[in-house]
Motif scaffolding. Structure first.
Motif, PDB file in Angstrom:
ATOM      1  N   PRO A  57       0.803  -1.231   0.000  1.00  0.00           N
ATOM      2  CA  PRO A  57       0.000   0.000   0.000  1.00  0.00           C
ATOM      3  C   PRO A  57       0.833   1.277   0.000  1.00  0.00           C
ATOM      4  N   VAL A  58       0.364   2.256  -0.786  1.00  0.00           N
ATOM      5  CA  VAL A  58       0.983   3.575  -0.816  1.00  0.00           C
ATOM      6  C   VAL A  58       0.202   4.479   0.139  1.00  0.00           C
ATOM      7  N   PRO A  59       0.859   5.080   1.135  1.00  0.00           N
ATOM      8  CA  PRO A  59       0.149   5.997   2.039  1.00  0.00           C
ATOM      9  C   PRO A  59      -0.500   7.135   1.258  1.00  0.00           C
ATOM     10  N   LEU A  60      -1.617   7.629   1.748  1.00  0.00           N
ATOM     11  CA  LEU A  60      -2.353   8.675   1.048  1.00  0.00           C
ATOM     12  C   LEU A  60      -1.486   9.893   0.760  1.00  0.00           C
ATOM     13  N   GLU A  61      -0.639  10.263   1.727  1.00  0.00           N
ATOM     14  CA  GLU A  61       0.173  11.463   1.547  1.00  0.00           C
ATOM     15  C   GLU A  61       1.271  11.289   0.505  1.00  0.00           C
ATOM     16  N   SER A  62       1.547  10.044   0.078  1.00  0.00           N
ATOM     17  CA  SER A  62       2.615   9.787  -0.891  1.00  0.00           C
ATOM     18  C   SER A  62       2.094   9.434  -2.282  1.00  0.00           C
ATOM     19  N   GLN A  63       0.772   9.334  -2.448  1.00  0.00           N
ATOM     20  CA  GLN A  63       0.209   8.934  -3.735  1.00  0.00           C
ATOM     21  C   GLN A  63       0.455  10.007  -4.789  1.00  0.00           C
ATOM     22  N   PHE A  77      -0.999  10.041  -7.851  1.00  0.00           N
ATOM     23  CA  PHE A  77      -2.268  10.361  -8.489  1.00  0.00           C
ATOM     24  C   PHE A  77      -3.341   9.512  -7.814  1.00  0.00           C
ATOM     25  N   PRO A  78      -4.583   9.939  -7.832  1.00  0.00           N
ATOM     26  CA  PRO A  78      -5.637   9.254  -7.070  1.00  0.00           C
ATOM     27  C   PRO A  78      -5.926   7.863  -7.616  1.00  0.00           C
ATOM     28  N   GLY A  79      -6.229   6.971  -6.703  1.00  0.00           N
ATOM     29  CA  GLY A  79      -6.584   5.615  -7.088  1.00  0.00           C
ATOM     30  C   GLY A  79      -7.297   4.925  -5.949  1.00  0.00           C
ATOM     31  N   ARG A  80      -7.993   3.858  -6.256  1.00  0.00           N
ATOM     32  CA  ARG A  80      -8.759   3.166  -5.226  1.00  0.00           C
ATOM     33  C   ARG A  80      -7.894   2.229  -4.388  1.00  0.00           C
ATOM     34  N   LYS A  81      -6.837   1.693  -5.015  1.00  0.00           N
ATOM     35  CA  LYS A  81      -5.994   0.725  -4.299  1.00  0.00           C
ATOM     36  C   LYS A  81      -4.560   0.907  -4.777  1.00  0.00           C
ATOM     37  N   MET A  82      -3.985   2.050  -4.458  1.00  0.00           N
ATOM     38  CA  MET A  82      -2.641   2.366  -4.923  1.00  0.00           C
ATOM     39  C   MET A  82      -1.608   1.456  -4.259  1.00  0.00           C
ATOM     40  N   THR A  83      -0.703   0.910  -5.089  1.00  0.00           N
ATOM     41  CA  THR A  83       0.321   0.000  -4.583  1.00  0.00           C
ATOM     42  C   THR A  83       1.677   0.374  -5.147  1.00  0.00           C
ATOM     43  N   TYR A  84       2.719   0.027  -4.404  1.00  0.00           N
ATOM     44  CA  TYR A  84       4.083   0.186  -4.896  1.00  0.00           C
ATOM     45  C   TYR A  84       4.472  -1.034  -5.725  1.00  0.00           C
ATOM     46  N   ASN A 125       8.419   8.820  -5.195  1.00  0.00           N
ATOM     47  CA  ASN A 125       7.371   7.865  -4.848  1.00  0.00           C
ATOM     48  C   ASN A 125       7.177   7.721  -3.345  1.00  0.00           C
ATOM     49  N   GLY A 126       7.723   8.677  -2.583  1.00  0.00           N
ATOM     50  CA  GLY A 126       7.561   8.609  -1.137  1.00  0.00           C
ATOM     51  C   GLY A 126       8.425   7.568  -0.475  1.00  0.00           C
ATOM     52  N   LEU A 127       9.451   7.083  -1.178  1.00  0.00           N
ATOM     53  CA  LEU A 127      10.321   6.035  -0.653  1.00  0.00           C
ATOM     54  C   LEU A 127      11.757   6.542  -0.544  1.00  0.00           C
TER      55      LEU A 127
END
Length: 214
Positions: free
Chosen positions: A84-90, A92-99, A193-195
Motif C-alpha cells: 500500500p501507498v500511504p495517502l500522503e505519498s500517492q 495520483f488518485p486511485g482506489r488501491k494504490m500500490t508500490y 514515490n515517497g520512498l
C-alpha cells in the motif's frame, strides 16, 4: 541493517579467499585457464519488506558457470503483491494504490565445494532498482480498467542497488539444486514515490531452485 549489509559483503569476500587458499598452488601450465564450463538458471521466491510492509518478490537469474566455482550472469526480480501507498505519498488518485519494486543487473555467484552434496555459495547482484505506483485493481474491476491510467512514465524512479547474499545448497539431482538463503538489499539514492533508501533496504529470505549443467 547496515551491519547486516557489511557482514554479508565480508562473507562473500571471505568465502572466495578461503576456497582459493584451500586449493593447491597454481602453476602457469597446470592450472591456468578454464578447465570446466557449464551454466545454470535459477528461479527464486523472496520474502522481504518494503516501506515496512511485507513484499513477495519473484526472481530469475542465471549465467555461465566456470570451473564449478564461479557463475557470471544476469538477474531480475520484482514484487508480486499489494504494497500500500500511504495517502500522503500517492502520485495520483486511485482506489488501491500500490508500490511496484523491481531490480535488474549483474549477478555473480561463488560456490564453495560445488561437488559436495551440501555446500554453500555467496552471491551478489549489482544493478538498477526501480519503483512506481499503480492502481492495483481488484478482480471484479478488470472489465472496467483504463490501462493507460495505471501509472505515469514520469512516476518510474531508478537508482543503484546492491544485494549480497549467502545460500546453503543441496545437490538434489545431477542437474538440479535447492538453495535456501538470505540476502540484504541496499538501495542508493532512491528518491521519489515517497520512498527512501531505508524504506527500500532490507533483509530478504529466499527459496531457490537451480537447473543446468553444474
Amino acid at each position: 541493517m547496515k551491519n547486516i549489509f557489511l557482514s554479508l559483503t565480508f562473507i562473500f569476500c571471505l568465502a572466495a579467499i578461503t576456497d582459493s587458499v584451500a586449493q593447491e598452488n597454481q602453476t602457469i601450465f597446470r592450472n591456468s585457464g578454464i578447465r570446466r564450463s557449464g551454466g545454470y538458471a535459477a528461479i527464486s521466491n523472496k520474502f522481504t519488506k518494503i516501506n515496512g510492509d511485507f513484499a513477495n518478490m519473484a526472481e530469475i537469474y542465471g549465467g555461465w558457470f566456470v570451473n564449478q566455482r564461479f557463475m557470471l550472469g544476469v538477474g531480475a526480480a520484482a514484487t508480486t503483491n499489494h504494497i500500500p501507498v500511504p495517502l500522503e505519498s500517492q502520485q495520483f488518485p486511485g482506489r488501491k494504490m500500490t508500490y511496484q519494486y523491481g531490480q535488474l543487473g549483474l549477478m555473480t555467484e561463488y560456490v564453495v565445494a560445488s561437488t559436495k552434496m551440501v555446500h554453500v555459495n555467496v552471491n551478489l547482484l549489482t544493478g538498477t532498482g526501480f519503483t512506481l505506483q499503480y492502481d492495483r485493481h481488484d478482480v471484479d474491476d478488470w472489465d472496467d480498467i483504463d490501462w493507460d491510467d495505471r501509472y505515469d512514465d514520469d512516476d518510474v524512479k531508478c537508482f543503484f542497488v546492491m544485494e549480497p547474499g549467502v545460500q546453503v545448497e543441496f545437490n538434489v539431482l545431477k542437474w538440479m539444486r535447492f538453495s535456501p538463503g538470505v540476502s540484504y538489499r541496499k538501495a542508493f539514492n532512491a528518491k521519489g514515490n515517497g520512498l527512501t533508501d531505508s524504506d527500500l533496504s532490507n533483509i530478504s529470505y529466499n527459496l531457490t531452485l537451480k537447473f543446468g549443467k553444474f
